[in-house]
Design a protein around this motif. Structure first.
Motif, mmCIF file in Angstrom:
data_model
loop_
_atom_site.group_PDB
_atom_site.id
_atom_site.type_symbol
_atom_site.label_atom_id
_atom_site.label_comp_id
_atom_site.label_asym_id
_atom_site.label_seq_id
_atom_site.Cartn_x
_atom_site.Cartn_y
_atom_site.Cartn_z
ATOM 1 N N ALA A 30 0.639 -1.220 -0.029
ATOM 2 C CA ALA A 30 0.002 -0.036 0.059
ATOM 3 C C ALA A 30 0.799 1.317 -0.053
ATOM 4 C CB ALA A 30 -1.015 0.009 1.122
ATOM 5 N N HIS A 31 1.887 1.397 0.866
ATOM 6 C CA HIS A 31 2.723 2.448 0.763
ATOM 7 C C HIS A 31 3.492 2.825 -0.504
ATOM 8 C CE1 HIS A 31 4.863 -0.946 2.498
ATOM 9 N NE2 HIS A 31 5.743 -0.616 1.649
ATOM 10 N N SER A 32 3.676 1.925 -1.164
ATOM 11 C CA SER A 32 4.447 1.931 -2.600
ATOM 12 C C SER A 32 3.431 2.776 -3.649
ATOM 13 C CB SER A 32 4.850 0.856 -3.007
ATOM 14 O OG SER A 32 5.743 0.269 -2.114
ATOM 15 N N ALA A 33 1.976 2.577 -3.579
ATOM 16 C CA ALA A 33 1.199 2.930 -4.684
ATOM 17 C C ALA A 33 1.179 4.440 -4.872
ATOM 18 C CB ALA A 33 -0.325 2.370 -4.058
ATOM 19 N N PRO A 34 1.035 5.555 -4.107
ATOM 20 C CA PRO A 34 1.188 6.591 -4.375
ATOM 21 C C PRO A 34 2.372 7.031 -5.268
ATOM 22 C CG PRO A 34 0.382 6.591 -2.172
ATOM 23 C CD PRO A 34 1.143 5.385 -2.468
ATOM 24 N N ALA A 35 3.618 6.361 -5.225
ATOM 25 C CA ALA A 35 4.673 6.614 -5.902
ATOM 26 C C ALA A 35 4.735 6.244 -7.575
ATOM 27 C CB ALA A 35 5.939 6.222 -5.234
ATOM 28 N N VAL A 36 3.826 5.428 -7.592
ATOM 29 C CA VAL A 36 3.745 4.791 -8.987
ATOM 30 C C VAL A 36 2.640 5.557 -9.920
ATOM 31 C CG1 VAL A 36 4.726 2.604 -8.451
ATOM 32 C CG2 VAL A 36 2.342 2.859 -8.604
ATOM 33 N N VAL A 37 1.920 6.694 -9.262
ATOM 34 C CA VAL A 37 0.867 7.010 -9.947
ATOM 35 C C VAL A 37 1.324 7.744 -11.398
ATOM 36 C CG1 VAL A 37 -0.976 8.977 -9.852
ATOM 37 C CG2 VAL A 37 -0.739 7.473 -8.017
ATOM 38 N N ASP A 38 2.159 8.639 -11.347
ATOM 39 C CA ASP A 38 2.708 9.249 -12.680
ATOM 40 C C ASP A 38 3.310 8.000 -13.701
ATOM 41 O OD1 ASP A 38 2.141 11.629 -11.507
ATOM 42 O OD2 ASP A 38 4.521 12.073 -10.814
ATOM 43 N N ALA A 39 3.902 6.915 -13.124
ATOM 44 C CA ALA A 39 4.332 6.097 -14.051
ATOM 45 C C ALA A 39 2.906 5.137 -14.640
ATOM 46 C CB ALA A 39 5.293 4.940 -13.309
ATOM 47 N N MET A 40 1.887 5.227 -13.924
ATOM 48 C CA MET A 40 0.558 4.314 -14.258
ATOM 49 C C MET A 40 -0.033 5.039 -15.491
ATOM 50 S SD MET A 40 -1.110 3.302 -11.129
ATOM 51 C CE MET A 40 -2.370 2.872 -11.906
ATOM 52 N N GLN A 41 0.269 6.434 -15.970
ATOM 53 C CA GLN A 41 -0.466 7.132 -16.776
ATOM 54 C C GLN A 41 -0.502 6.734 -18.055
ATOM 55 O OE1 GLN A 41 -2.721 9.547 -15.613
ATOM 56 N NE2 GLN A 41 -1.667 8.899 -13.588
ATOM 57 N N PRO A 42 0.423 5.987 -18.697
ATOM 58 C CA PRO A 42 0.057 5.391 -20.213
ATOM 59 C C PRO A 42 -0.766 4.180 -20.147
ATOM 60 C CG PRO A 42 2.693 5.948 -19.712
ATOM 61 C CD PRO A 42 1.858 6.150 -18.220
ATOM 62 N N LEU A 43 -0.900 3.661 -19.033
ATOM 63 C CA LEU A 43 -1.962 2.502 -18.960
ATOM 64 C C LEU A 43 -3.398 2.838 -18.945
ATOM 65 C CD1 LEU A 43 0.203 0.513 -16.230
ATOM 66 C CD2 LEU A 43 0.393 0.390 -18.827
ATOM 67 N N LEU A 44 -3.542 4.075 -18.717
ATOM 68 C CA LEU A 44 -5.042 4.544 -18.219
ATOM 69 C C LEU A 44 -5.612 5.131 -19.488
ATOM 70 C CD1 LEU A 44 -4.326 6.241 -14.716
ATOM 71 C CD2 LEU A 44 -5.031 3.694 -15.321
ATOM 72 N N GLY A 45 -6.636 4.266 -20.231
ATOM 73 C CA GLY A 45 -7.330 4.870 -21.159
ATOM 74 C C GLY A 45 -8.693 5.516 -20.390
ATOM 75 N N PRO A 46 -9.675 5.912 -21.301
ATOM 76 C CA PRO A 46 -10.867 6.579 -21.097
ATOM 77 C C PRO A 46 -11.787 5.495 -20.089
ATOM 78 C CG PRO A 46 -10.991 6.296 -23.299
ATOM 79 C CD PRO A 46 -9.636 6.169 -22.778
ATOM 80 N N ASP A 47 -11.752 4.069 -20.470
ATOM 81 C CA ASP A 47 -12.335 3.109 -19.613
ATOM 82 C C ASP A 47 -11.691 2.410 -18.864
ATOM 83 O OD1 ASP A 47 -14.692 4.200 -20.716
ATOM 84 O OD2 ASP A 47 -14.270 3.435 -22.872
ATOM 85 N N THR A 48 -10.334 2.565 -18.556
ATOM 86 C CA THR A 48 -9.807 1.606 -17.657
ATOM 87 C C THR A 48 -10.103 1.590 -16.405
ATOM 88 O OG1 THR A 48 -7.517 2.304 -19.132
ATOM 89 C CG2 THR A 48 -7.393 1.035 -17.026
ATOM 90 N N ALA A 49 -10.336 0.310 -15.636
ATOM 91 C CA ALA A 49 -10.494 0.017 -14.637
ATOM 92 C C ALA A 49 -9.152 -0.352 -13.520
ATOM 93 C CB ALA A 49 -11.226 -1.003 -14.194
ATOM 94 N N VAL A 50 -9.059 0.237 -12.704
ATOM 95 C CA VAL A 50 -7.884 -0.010 -11.508
ATOM 96 C C VAL A 50 -8.474 -0.692 -10.439
ATOM 97 C CG1 VAL A 50 -6.206 0.954 -10.231
ATOM 98 C CG2 VAL A 50 -6.605 2.116 -12.374
ATOM 99 N N VAL A 51 -7.837 -2.000 -10.319
ATOM 100 C CA VAL A 51 -8.213 -3.003 -9.379
ATOM 101 C C VAL A 51 -7.309 -2.918 -8.276
ATOM 102 C CG1 VAL A 51 -8.696 -5.389 -8.871
ATOM 103 C CG2 VAL A 51 -9.208 -4.354 -11.221
ATOM 104 N N THR A 52 -7.738 -2.622 -6.920
ATOM 105 C CA THR A 52 -6.786 -2.320 -6.020
ATOM 106 C C THR A 52 -6.569 -3.429 -5.056
ATOM 107 O OG1 THR A 52 -8.672 -1.306 -4.641
ATOM 108 C CG2 THR A 52 -7.197 0.119 -5.739
ATOM 109 N N GLY A 53 -5.681 -4.570 -5.440
ATOM 110 C CA GLY A 53 -5.268 -5.683 -4.758
ATOM 111 C C GLY A 53 -4.318 -5.486 -3.747
#
Length: 332
Positions: free
Chosen positions: A85-108
């Motif tokens: 959980a503590h690592s997740a905020p730091a990867v938000v910027d890196a995730m951006q290319p994966l996020l299209g208009p309808d992309t769901a993000v599953v928080t496991g």
């Protein structure tokens, strides 16, 4: 069968590797085009030799696309976050290319999720939790409307770079923050079920989050403070009483937030005792010199307590001790 479902597992360590290997093993059955975001020797081994999954009865090796640069992968249908959980905020910027208009993000991810008050209703609707999402990085950078909750029950470990060993458990419980049985949640459930998992879509995902959190909140920090396994913590009258007190404080908070617990506190403790000589993830992290998931498992419950005006005296004491333990070890 239609176009494949594009699923990227971000943070493909033990749990992510377990899920990814099974999804990728039979793409005709799952309908999934799987990619992994990993790093270091684990990534290098997956690229060179494929991802190996060791289960009780068999060993499975799959070739799967793996990278440390999400920009190589493009927009996905699902991004499954299986980081600490503590690592997740730091990867938000890196995730951006994966996020299209309808992309769901599953928080496991263990603990209280950053989207907890999205589609919650009432006066707390839209409240952001600083303990798990400092500065609202995930809320702003991912968007709560993308979130699908996921409670992770399996245990797995990285046996060697590129090799994941499944220990126990098959269930990944899914749920929309709104409680609806959405098509996107059901579609992911079907893919996971085809891969051999149990993946029910539940209308009250927060209830399931709390039942797991109930144990993690108490047993994880107590184990890291005492170096004891679950069975020992539950058998010792003193530590059992501390855990029980923490759990009852958490239950009062959760019930004020509308959560219904399907079992009582003593049955939950007995369930933990039955796991046996298990070293919790927080104890394992401490011993390995890795940051511990204190904020998502403990600090967040304190924050929720303040929101509903419910005191947390035992949790406060254990929180103070585990935070100092982490600082002394150079892990906080």
């Amino acid at each position: 069968m239609g176009d494949p479902i594009k699923i990227c597992i971000f943070g493909a360590g033990a749990i992510g590797g377990f899920m990814g290997a099974r999804l990728a093993a039979d793409p005709e059955a799952t309908g999934a085009e799987v990619s992994l975001v990993a790093r270091g020797p684990h990534l290098a081994a997956i690229r060179e030799k494929g991802l190996t999954l060791i289960e009780q009865e068999r060993e499975l090796n799959v070739r799967v696309r793996a990278t440390d640069d999400p920009a190589e992968l493009g927009p996905q249908d699902y991004v499954v976050l299986t980081l600490k959980a503590h690592s997740a905020p730091a990867v938000v910027d890196a995730m951006q290319p994966l996020l299209g208009p309808d992309t769901a993000v599953v928080t496991g991810v263990n603990g209280v999720p950053w989207w907890y008050f999205h589609r919650f209703g009432g006066p707390l609707e839209g409240t952001r939790l600083q303990s798990v999402d400092p500065g609202g990085r995930q809320w702003e950078g991912i968007g709560p409307e993308r979130a699908i909750g996921c409670v992770v029950y399996p245990a797995a470990e990285i046996a060697a770079p590129g090799v994941v060993r499944h220990v126990e458990g098959w269930r990944f419980t899914l749920g929309e923050p709104s409680g609806e049985r959405s098509e996107r949640a059901l579609r992911l459930s079907r893919a996971l079920t085809a891969a051999g998992f149990k993946a029910p879509v539940r209308p009250r995902i927060r209830d399931e989050i709390w039942v797991k959190l109930w144990g993690n909140l108490s047993f994880n920090p107590i184990s890291a403070l005492t170096l004891a396994t679950l069975d020992a913590i539950c058998a010792d009258p003193g530590t059992r009483a501390v855990a029980r007190s923490m759990m009852l404080e958490a239950q009062r908070i959760a019930e004020k937030l509308g959560v219904k617990f399907p079992i009582d506190v003593d049955r939950r403790i007995e369930g933990a005792a039955a796991v046996g000589a298990h070293r919790t993830s927080m104890l394992q992290d401490l011993e390995a010199g890795r940051p511990m998931e204190i904020d998502a498992l403990v600090t967040a419950v304190q924050e929720l307590g303040r929101l509903v005006d419910e005191p947390t005296p035992t949790i406060d004491v254990v929180h103070a001790l585990i935070c100092l333990r982490a600082r002394v070890a150079g892990l906080r």
